[in-house]
Design a protein around this motif. Structure first.
Motif, PDB file in Angstrom:
ATOM      1  N   PHE A 260       8.285   7.033  -9.201  1.00 26.07           N
ATOM      2  CA  PHE A 260       7.223   6.308  -8.353  1.00 26.07           C
ATOM      3  C   PHE A 260       6.170   7.620  -8.111  1.00 26.07           C
ATOM      4  CE2 PHE A 260       5.931   5.680  -4.133  1.00 26.07           C
ATOM      5  CZ  PHE A 260       5.094   4.511  -4.152  1.00 26.07           C
ATOM      6  N   TYR A 261       6.709   8.747  -7.583  1.00 27.30           N
ATOM      7  CA  TYR A 261       5.705   9.642  -7.311  1.00 27.30           C
ATOM      8  C   TYR A 261       4.988  10.363  -8.442  1.00 27.30           C
ATOM      9  CZ  TYR A 261       4.259  14.524  -6.063  1.00 27.30           C
ATOM     10  OH  TYR A 261       3.543  15.539  -5.627  1.00 27.30           O
ATOM     11  N   LYS A 262       5.590  10.217  -9.675  1.00 28.61           N
ATOM     12  CA  LYS A 262       4.952  10.666 -10.774  1.00 28.61           C
ATOM     13  C   LYS A 262       3.840   9.819 -11.165  1.00 28.61           C
ATOM     14  CE  LYS A 262       8.227  13.352 -13.062  1.00 28.61           C
ATOM     15  NZ  LYS A 262       9.644  13.332 -14.074  1.00 28.61           N
ATOM     16  N   THR A 263       3.949   8.478 -11.174  1.00 32.44           N
ATOM     17  CA  THR A 263       2.882   7.520 -11.575  1.00 32.44           C
ATOM     18  C   THR A 263       1.918   7.475 -10.627  1.00 32.44           C
ATOM     19  OG1 THR A 263       4.782   5.966 -10.746  1.00 32.44           O
ATOM     20  CG2 THR A 263       4.032   5.786 -13.244  1.00 32.44           C
ATOM     21  N   ALA A 264       2.217   7.537  -9.361  1.00 33.41           N
ATOM     22  CA  ALA A 264       1.214   7.537  -8.491  1.00 33.41           C
ATOM     23  C   ALA A 264       0.269   8.555  -8.616  1.00 33.41           C
ATOM     24  CB  ALA A 264       1.698   7.308  -6.886  1.00 33.41           C
TER      25      ALA A 264
ATOM     26  N   GLN B  32      -2.106   8.263 -11.478  1.00 34.93           N
ATOM     27  CA  GLN B  32      -3.054   7.346 -11.162  1.00 34.93           C
ATOM     28  C   GLN B  32      -4.211   7.700 -10.126  1.00 34.93           C
ATOM     29  OE1 GLN B  32      -0.623   4.200 -10.192  1.00 34.93           O
ATOM     30  NE2 GLN B  32      -0.526   3.139 -12.567  1.00 34.93           N
ATOM     31  N   ASN B  33      -3.672   8.696  -9.307  1.00 38.61           N
ATOM     32  CA  ASN B  33      -3.996   9.192  -8.274  1.00 38.61           C
ATOM     33  C   ASN B  33      -4.737   7.943  -7.316  1.00 38.61           C
ATOM     34  OD1 ASN B  33      -5.003  10.856  -6.573  1.00 38.61           O
ATOM     35  ND2 ASN B  33      -7.105  11.187  -7.403  1.00 38.61           N
ATOM     36  N   SER B  34      -3.829   7.111  -7.310  1.00 36.72           N
ATOM     37  CA  SER B  34      -4.204   5.874  -6.647  1.00 36.72           C
ATOM     38  C   SER B  34      -4.043   5.860  -5.055  1.00 36.72           C
ATOM     39  CB  SER B  34      -3.588   4.458  -7.246  1.00 36.72           C
ATOM     40  OG  SER B  34      -2.127   4.932  -7.145  1.00 36.72           O
ATOM     41  N   CYS B  35      -4.782   5.027  -4.115  1.00 37.14           N
ATOM     42  CA  CYS B  35      -4.538   4.968  -2.885  1.00 37.14           C
ATOM     43  C   CYS B  35      -3.293   3.803  -2.982  1.00 37.14           C
ATOM     44  CB  CYS B  35      -5.522   4.675  -2.054  1.00 37.14           C
ATOM     45  SG  CYS B  35      -6.487   3.430  -2.995  1.00 37.14           S
TER      46      CYS B  35
ATOM     47  N   ASN C  37      12.393 -13.735  -2.853  1.00 40.78           N
ATOM     48  CA  ASN C  37      11.307 -14.623  -3.070  1.00 40.78           C
ATOM     49  C   ASN C  37      10.131 -13.424  -3.717  1.00 40.78           C
ATOM     50  OD1 ASN C  37      12.118 -17.206  -2.476  1.00 40.78           O
ATOM     51  ND2 ASN C  37      11.537 -17.137  -0.596  1.00 40.78           N
ATOM     52  N   LYS C  38      10.671 -12.310  -3.968  1.00 45.63           N
ATOM     53  CA  LYS C  38       9.415 -11.428  -4.735  1.00 45.63           C
ATOM     54  C   LYS C  38      10.167 -11.251  -6.154  1.00 45.63           C
ATOM     55  CE  LYS C  38       9.100 -10.467  -0.090  1.00 45.63           C
ATOM     56  NZ  LYS C  38       8.069 -11.204   0.406  1.00 45.63           N
ATOM     57  N   LEU C  39       8.977 -11.241  -6.997  1.00 50.80           N
ATOM     58  CA  LEU C  39       9.263 -11.292  -8.301  1.00 50.80           C
ATOM     59  C   LEU C  39       8.935  -9.850  -8.730  1.00 50.80           C
ATOM     60  CD1 LEU C  39      10.106 -13.015 -11.027  1.00 50.80           C
ATOM     61  CD2 LEU C  39       7.638 -13.077 -11.480  1.00 50.80           C
ATOM     62  N   GLY C  40       9.840  -9.005  -9.527  1.00 49.83           N
ATOM     63  CA  GLY C  40       9.489  -7.533  -9.841  1.00 49.83           C
ATOM     64  C   GLY C  40       9.655  -7.348 -11.350  1.00 49.83           C
ATOM     65  N   VAL C  41       8.865  -6.599 -11.967  1.00 48.08           N
ATOM     66  CA  VAL C  41       8.974  -6.411 -13.385  1.00 48.08           C
ATOM     67  C   VAL C  41       9.352  -4.908 -13.496  1.00 48.08           C
ATOM     68  CG1 VAL C  41       7.622  -6.490 -15.595  1.00 48.08           C
ATOM     69  CG2 VAL C  41       7.273  -7.993 -14.026  1.00 48.08           C
ATOM     70  N   GLU C  42      10.317  -4.377 -14.134  1.00 48.27           N
ATOM     71  CA  GLU C  42      10.428  -2.914 -14.248  1.00 48.27           C
ATOM     72  C   GLU C  42       9.252  -2.367 -15.168  1.00 48.27           C
ATOM     73  OE1 GLU C  42      14.602  -2.420 -15.375  1.00 48.27           O
ATOM     74  OE2 GLU C  42      15.433  -3.156 -13.540  1.00 48.27           O
ATOM     75  N   SER C  43       9.009  -1.251 -14.619  1.00 52.44           N
ATOM     76  CA  SER C  43       7.714  -0.469 -15.359  1.00 52.44           C
ATOM     77  C   SER C  43       7.996  -0.442 -16.763  1.00 52.44           C
ATOM     78  CB  SER C  43       7.423   0.649 -14.386  1.00 52.44           C
ATOM     79  OG  SER C  43       8.414   1.562 -14.449  1.00 52.44           O
ATOM     80  N   TRP C  44       9.269  -0.032 -17.169  1.00 56.46           N
ATOM     81  CA  TRP C  44       9.040   0.248 -18.722  1.00 56.46           C
ATOM     82  C   TRP C  44       8.854  -0.573 -19.662  1.00 56.46           C
ATOM     83  CZ3 TRP C  44      12.389  -2.451 -21.793  1.00 56.46           C
ATOM     84  CH2 TRP C  44      13.150  -3.456 -21.171  1.00 56.46           C
ATOM     85  N   CYS C  45       8.915  -2.076 -19.136  1.00 56.36           N
ATOM     86  CA  CYS C  45       8.731  -3.010 -20.140  1.00 56.36           C
ATOM     87  C   CYS C  45       7.194  -3.309 -20.257  1.00 56.36           C
ATOM     88  CB  CYS C  45       9.516  -4.152 -20.043  1.00 56.36           C
ATOM     89  SG  CYS C  45       9.004  -5.216 -18.767  1.00 56.36           S
TER      90      CYS C  45
END
Lengths: 198, 466
Positions: free
Chosen positions: A184-188, A191-194, B52-60
């Motif tokens: 999560f740290y790497k992606t953020a 993206q340098n996103s806030c 009630n939260k829908l999550g998508v794993e980032s790899w896909c």
């Protein structure tokens, strides 16, 4: 205007030891909350390690401000807020929490205690009460008591680090951050996103 | 995992299906998000549903997005046929991952027009997309299109109905519109909390009021009071304050019209709290007032809306002063002050003219020249000034008390007659003394800079005008 975390930490000779923490991460996306919580804990400990005894500091990191107070007896507290939240109120809160904590928890337990073993319940209450700084007690009262010029201001986390040290390395080395949080740290970071990360 | 093209095909189709099934099984999904996860774990679906939260794993995402994107484009170029159901599913997946893809919204517009989709479902999809992308311009634009469809539908249905069914029907319709309006406010509020100064969300909110609640003073009053806490907690959110300025302006225009014509319109000050908060088309639903004759009633109404306007300005300036003093150094607050004072300045000038052209029969004193008011405010100004250097705090509270006395109890405003002291309107001297009180006691450099800029603005813009 928002407070995200409030933690009480003991500053040891080499490492900081988390004693108790409270979080309000309701404004973050549900699936990021656990990672953000780990990062707030990590950041709070790091800031305490790098702040000298008997001083107050505010560290700016993107749109967050981390306020720290390390007392002479090494008991410390960190509050993470957004940039809108009045600094003065944060330091009032820190003073108050540390005073209360040191009255309720014996100092023998500070170096080795952990959130599981320490019984101090007021942190969550303080965090939610101080969300609205005007409802929290007398905002104006302490104005005179605190000398704002003595608060050290760091414009980035990096300025706390030693020469050659990098935040990325510290994150990668950390035992307290899970794999998901590191990803999560790497992606953020990329993206340098806030709003995505501390 | 999933390297060859075929494998990707199978994977993506499964994921799209999983998303569709998740929505079917759980109609209460209220948030979507991406779960950071660089690699697939086990042989598990990347779609996760918790609380009630829908999550998508980032790899896909890197497989999913290009695939659905291309498929839809091929369909648009008529190179690949998709049936309606597949279109609904594919656009849904696509928009949840990238809500700014206009083509996908356009496909959904077509589906909506031929009755495959209902408008509520699209509003729901947009709401979910906004939980992950609170600014997404295309989502807001599509939302307005859908709302217009709903309004148009309602309109044509109204005309079709016969006389007998008409009353019941229009009641249902206005209930439905009230619910939709309420829901839009909620969606805007969530998006505004998720992203600071979310211009798109706030301008949508303005659009909704303009198209669904115009002339409905009650709704505007409710918005203004419910926004009070929000702006107090978001003192640097310029868009939020701009919305407040819009509300204020609309209310004052509406109230001034009441003042000009002699219709009695219910205002929040006289409305009982039990009044259905969402009922639309309040305007024109005049309050029957049997006790008063026409002329007297008109006079009463004029006086009432006049007092309300004065109160609105007074309360807004009080709020603004309070926030500036509590949270020093936010430019948003100062520019809000400018706007409100400017609005007041013009309203006062206009109504001075209006009153005198009316043959001067109106002695409700809008003019600065009202001796009573002038002395009161001048005195309190002087008091503030000399006391400030000793103790700014004490003086501020004194000033508050003075204001408190002059502010009539809202419930009494109905009985308000000429001669009763009206709420303290802002004046040029009171503004100057506010600025100097800030300069006297505040050492925050930003705050001082904004105070000086405001003073300069008063000098050049307001002071120069006749």
């Amino acid at each position: 205007m928002k407070l995200y975390s409030l933690s009480v930490i003991h500053k040891g000779a080499t490492k900081a030891n988390l004693l108790k923490a409270a979080y309000d991460l309701s404004s973050f996306s549900f699936f990021q909350r656990s990672s953000i919580q780990e990062f707030m804990t990590f950041t709070s400990a790091l800031i305490v390690e790098r702040t000298s005894q008997g001083s107050r500091a505010s560290v700016k990191e993107q749109e967050y401000l981390c306020h720290v107070y390390v007392r002479n007896d090494n008991l410390s507290a960190v509050v993470i807020a957004d940039t809108e939240y009045p600094q003065r109120v944060c330091f009032t809160l820190l003073d108050k929490v540390l005073e209360e904590f040191s009255r309720q928890v014996d100092s023998i337990d500070w170096p080795s205690g952990s959130p599981e073993t320490i019984t101090y319940k007021a942190l969550d209450i303080h965090l939610s009460k101080y969300q609205n700084p005007r409802e929290a007690d007398a905002m104006t009262k302490v104005q005179a008591e605190l000398d704002e010029t003595k608060i050290i201001l760091h414009n980035t986390m990096e300025s706390l680090l030693e020469r050659g040290e990098k935040l990325d390395d510290l994150v990668a080395k950390s035992e307290h951050l899970g794999n998901q949080s590191k990803a999560f740290y790497k992606t953020a970071r990329k993206q340098n996103s806030c709003c995505e990360i501390m | 995992m999933a390297e060859s093209e075929e494998e990707v095909d199978v994977l993506v189709q499964r994921v799209v299906k999983d998303i569709t099934i998740a929505f079917k099984r759980n109609p209460n999904i209220d948030e979507i998000g991406v779960i950071p996860c660089p690699e697939a774990r086990y042989n598990r679906s990347p779609i996760v549903l918790v609380d009630n939260k829908l999550g998508v794993e980032s790899w896909c995402v890197k497989f999913l997005l290009p695939y659905v994107h291309n498929k839809l484009l091929l369909y648009r170029q008529r190179k690949h046929w998709l049936d309606r159901e597949a279109l609904v599913d594919i656009t849904c997946t696509l928009l949840l991952l990238n809500p700014d893809f206009t083509t996908a919204w356009n496909v959904r517009k077509e589906l909506l027009q031929c009755g495959v989709l209902n408008p509520e479902r699209d509003l729901y999809l947009g709401k979910l997309a906004l939980t992950k992308f609170p600014k997404s311009p295309e989502t807001w634009i599509h939302r307005r299109w859908v709302l217009q469809q709903i309004l148009r539908q309602g309109h044509s249905r109204k005309q079709e109905q016969g006389e007998a069914e008409h009353a019941e029907m229009s009641q249902q319709l206005s209930d439905h519109l009230a619910r939709t309006l309420h829901q839009e406010m909620k969606v805007c509020c969530d998006a505004a909390c998720r992203y600071p100064s979310n211009y798109n969300a706030w301008s949508h909110r303005i659009w909704v009021l303009q198209h669904m609640a115009m002339g409905n003073i009650k709704v505007f009053h409710d918005e203004l009071s419910s926004m009070r806490l929000w702006v107090s907690m978001h003192v640097s959110d310029h868009s939020g304050f701009h919305y407040r300025q819009f509300l204020l302006k609309e209310l004052i225009t509406e109230l001034s019209q009441t003042q000009a014509s002699t219709t009695i319109t219910t205002t929040a000050t006289t409305d009982s709290p039990q009044h259905c908060p969402n009922s639309l088309h309040h305007h024109g639903h005049s309050q029957a007032n049997g006790e008063l004759s026409g002329a007297e009633a008109g006079e009463e109404a004029r006086q009432l809306s006049f007092t309300t306007v004065l109160q609105l300005f007074h309360q807004e300036m009080e709020l603004c002063s309070d926030l500036i003093q509590s949270f020093p150094g936010h430019e948003t607050l100062w520019s809000h002050r400018r706007h409100v004072f400017y609005l007041w300045h013009h309203w006062r000038k206009e109504h001075q003219l209006h009153c005198s052209s009316n043959g001067g029969s109106e002695s409700v004193s809008v003019k600065d020249g009202d001796p009573g008011l002038q002395t009161v405010s001048a005195q309190s100004c002087a008091g503030r000034k000399c006391g400030e250097s000793l103790n700014g705090q004490r003086n501020a509270s004194e000033a508050m008390e003075v204001d408190g006395v002059s502010l009539p109890d809202p419930r009494d405003s109905k009985r308000l007659k000429r001669g009763v002291l009206l709420p303290d309107p802002p004046t040029l001297p009171s503004e100057y003394s506010f600025v100097s009180s800030i300069l006297d006691k505040c050492c925050n450099p930003e705050q001082r800079r904004f105070a000086l800029a405001y003073k300069k603005w008063l000098d050049t813009v307001i002071g120069q005008q006749p």
